[in-house]
Write a protein that holds these residues in place. Structure first.
Motif, short mmCIF file in Angstrom:
data_model
loop_
_atom_site.label_atom_id
_atom_site.label_comp_id
_atom_site.label_asym_id
_atom_site.label_seq_id
_atom_site.Cartn_x
_atom_site.Cartn_y
_atom_site.Cartn_z
N LYS A 170 0.83 -1.21 0.00
CA LYS A 170 0.00 0.00 0.00
C LYS A 170 0.86 1.26 0.00
CE LYS A 170 -3.92 -2.24 2.29
NZ LYS A 170 -4.68 -2.39 3.56
N THR A 171 1.95 1.22 0.76
CA THR A 171 2.86 2.37 0.78
C THR A 171 3.50 2.59 -0.59
OG1 THR A 171 3.38 2.05 3.13
CG2 THR A 171 4.96 3.32 1.83
N ALA A 172 3.93 1.50 -1.22
CA ALA A 172 4.55 1.60 -2.54
C ALA A 172 3.57 2.15 -3.57
CB ALA A 172 5.06 0.22 -2.98
N ILE A 173 2.33 1.71 -3.50
CA ILE A 173 1.32 2.19 -4.45
C ILE A 173 1.14 3.70 -4.31
CG2 ILE A 173 -1.14 2.11 -5.05
CD1 ILE A 173 0.46 -0.31 -5.99
N ARG A 174 1.02 4.17 -3.09
CA ARG A 174 0.84 5.62 -2.86
C ARG A 174 2.00 6.40 -3.45
NH1 ARG A 174 -1.14 3.89 2.26
NH2 ARG A 174 0.89 4.30 3.20
N GLU A 175 3.22 5.93 -3.20
CA GLU A 175 4.39 6.65 -3.67
C GLU A 175 4.49 6.67 -5.20
OE1 GLU A 175 7.64 4.78 -1.69
OE2 GLU A 175 7.22 5.74 0.25
N LEU A 176 4.18 5.55 -5.82
CA LEU A 176 4.29 5.47 -7.27
C LEU A 176 3.17 6.23 -7.98
CD1 LEU A 176 5.44 1.75 -7.56
CD2 LEU A 176 6.79 3.77 -8.15
N VAL A 177 1.99 6.25 -7.40
CA VAL A 177 0.90 7.04 -7.98
C VAL A 177 1.25 8.52 -7.92
CG1 VAL A 177 -1.49 7.78 -7.64
CG2 VAL A 177 -0.92 5.34 -7.61
N THR A 178 1.82 8.95 -6.79
CA THR A 178 2.25 10.34 -6.65
C THR A 178 3.29 10.68 -7.72
OG1 THR A 178 1.82 10.34 -4.28
CG2 THR A 178 3.32 12.03 -5.11
N TYR A 179 4.23 9.75 -7.93
CA TYR A 179 5.27 9.97 -8.94
C TYR A 179 4.66 10.11 -10.34
CZ TYR A 179 9.23 8.95 -11.98
OH TYR A 179 10.19 9.01 -12.96
N MET A 180 3.69 9.29 -10.67
CA MET A 180 3.05 9.38 -11.99
C MET A 180 2.33 10.71 -12.17
SD MET A 180 1.48 5.64 -13.02
CE MET A 180 0.44 5.48 -11.57
N MET A 181 1.72 11.21 -11.10
CA MET A 181 1.03 12.50 -11.18
C MET A 181 2.03 13.63 -11.41
SD MET A 181 -1.69 11.92 -8.08
CE MET A 181 -2.32 13.60 -8.14
N GLU A 182 3.22 13.48 -10.86
CA GLU A 182 4.24 14.52 -11.02
C GLU A 182 4.89 14.46 -12.39
OE1 GLU A 182 6.82 13.69 -7.77
OE2 GLU A 182 5.55 14.71 -6.28
N ASP A 183 4.97 13.26 -12.98
CA ASP A 183 5.62 13.11 -14.28
C ASP A 183 4.77 12.17 -15.15
OD1 ASP A 183 7.22 12.89 -16.47
OD2 ASP A 183 9.02 12.22 -15.39
N PRO A 184 3.76 12.69 -15.82
CA PRO A 184 2.85 11.86 -16.64
C PRO A 184 3.56 11.08 -17.75
CG PRO A 184 1.93 14.04 -16.29
CD PRO A 184 3.34 14.10 -15.79
N ARG A 185 4.75 11.50 -18.14
CA ARG A 185 5.47 10.77 -19.18
C ARG A 185 5.83 9.35 -18.73
NH1 ARG A 185 10.37 14.77 -19.86
NH2 ARG A 185 10.11 14.55 -17.59
N GLU A 186 5.87 9.15 -17.42
CA GLU A 186 6.27 7.85 -16.88
C GLU A 186 5.09 6.93 -16.57
OE1 GLU A 186 9.44 6.48 -16.23
OE2 GLU A 186 9.87 8.05 -17.68
N ILE A 187 3.89 7.36 -16.90
CA ILE A 187 2.70 6.59 -16.52
C ILE A 187 2.74 5.17 -17.05
CG2 ILE A 187 0.21 6.35 -16.89
CD1 ILE A 187 -0.03 9.38 -16.56
N SER A 188 3.05 5.00 -18.31
CA SER A 188 3.03 3.67 -18.92
C SER A 188 4.01 2.72 -18.23
CB SER A 188 3.35 3.78 -20.42
OG SER A 188 3.36 2.50 -21.00
N ARG A 189 5.24 3.21 -18.03
CA ARG A 189 6.25 2.35 -17.40
C ARG A 189 5.91 2.02 -15.96
NH1 ARG A 189 10.45 1.47 -14.48
NH2 ARG A 189 10.00 3.35 -13.31
N VAL A 190 5.49 3.05 -15.21
CA VAL A 190 5.20 2.83 -13.80
C VAL A 190 3.98 1.93 -13.63
CG1 VAL A 190 4.61 3.95 -11.61
CG2 VAL A 190 6.35 4.95 -13.09
N MET A 191 3.05 1.98 -14.56
CA MET A 191 1.91 1.06 -14.50
C MET A 191 2.38 -0.39 -14.56
SD MET A 191 -0.98 2.43 -13.89
CE MET A 191 -1.95 0.96 -14.26
N ASN A 192 3.42 -0.66 -15.35
CA ASN A 192 3.97 -2.01 -15.39
C ASN A 192 4.55 -2.42 -14.04
OD1 ASN A 192 3.32 -2.51 -18.10
ND2 ASN A 192 5.22 -1.59 -18.83
N VAL A 193 5.20 -1.46 -13.38
CA VAL A 193 5.72 -1.71 -12.04
C VAL A 193 4.58 -2.01 -11.08
CG1 VAL A 193 6.96 -0.73 -10.07
CG2 VAL A 193 7.77 -0.28 -12.40
N LEU A 194 3.51 -1.23 -11.18
CA LEU A 194 2.35 -1.43 -10.29
C LEU A 194 1.73 -2.81 -10.50
CD1 LEU A 194 0.62 2.08 -10.54
CD2 LEU A 194 1.92 1.16 -8.61
#
Length: 238
Positions: A170-194
């Motif tokens: 749950k902590t990791a999800i919160r942090e990675l979602v915040t990161y995607m909001m800050e840098d939308p260019r990374e959404i696709s890659r970070v979704m794979n991580v999620l």
């Protein structure tokens, strides 16, 4: 360590059938354990060949599930087991399904490893994958060991470890979602991580299920809908 006293029977064949179920379940567990380890290694290192090996192994896991299901069904039909024998057969049939699903989730991690290896060098989320991956691998090893030794207390420790994995997830999800909001260019890659993290968290859930089956097998306790404190108290009373 607990001692499970399985009934001994006039029929040596019956004894052999029960032992075979247990042995083959642990063999299936060893295959799935390696599958999880390889999937975690593949996503950490970007090793596509290793990820493909994990995907290919899934067919062997499925074959194990079918074979063990058939054997357990035959034991139930022919022997009509009771008491601890019946609990063993039921625990095996339930654990088979969880092990097969762990294999499915390991395959998902491997597929995300391939996607991430193709996606470039950005390693955001790598520490979360590494930490949660190590945690579920440890749970897998300890859970199979608890089944092999019929150890209810060791099984309960794995159940407790799953609570920790859930919190970390749950902590990791919160942090990675915040990161995607800050840098939308990374959404696709970070979704794979999620998706990979979700699969690892689900592996932990299925290992927990296996350990709950161990506790029921050894102590006759169903701890699925009680708190960990209650479960620990009941196990210590037995």
């Amino acid at each position: 360590m607990d001692k499970l006293h399985l009934d001994r029977h006039i029929s040596r064949q019956f004894n052999a059938e029960l032992e075979m179920l247990r042995t083959q379940l642990l063999e299936m567990g060893g295959l799935v354990e390696q599958q999880v380890a390889d999937a975690v290694s593949a996503i950490e290192t970007g090793d596509i060949a290793l990820a493909e090996k994990v995907i290919d192994t899934e067919e062997k896991v499925d074959d194990f599930e079918i074979e063990l299901d058939e054997q357990a069904t035959l034991v139930l039909a022919r022997r009509q087991p009771a008491a601890s024998d019946l609990r063993l057969v039921l625990a095996v049939t339930k654990a088979i399904r969880d092990l097969e699903r762990i294999g499915d989730e390991a395959q998902k991690v491997a597929k995300m490893a391939i996607a991430l290896a193709d996606g470039g060098a950005n390693r955001r989320g790598a520490s979360e994958l590494r930490h949660i991956g190590a945690s579920v691998q440890a749970m897998m090893t300890q859970g199979l060991d608890a089944f092999a030794r019929f150890d209810a207390e060791a099984a309960l420790k794995v159940v407790e470890a799953d609570e920790s994995v859930d919190r970390e997830y749950k902590t990791a999800i919160r942090e990675l979602v915040t990161y995607m909001m800050e840098d939308p260019r990374e959404i696709s890659r970070v979704m794979n991580v999620l998706w990979a993290l979700r699969a690892l968290e689900r592996i932990g859930d299925h290992v927990r299920n296996v350990c709950e089956h161990v506790i029921y097998l050894v102590r006759g306790l169903d701890i699925r809908h009680i708190s960990l404190d209650e479960a620990e108290a009941k196990i210590k009373q037995k």
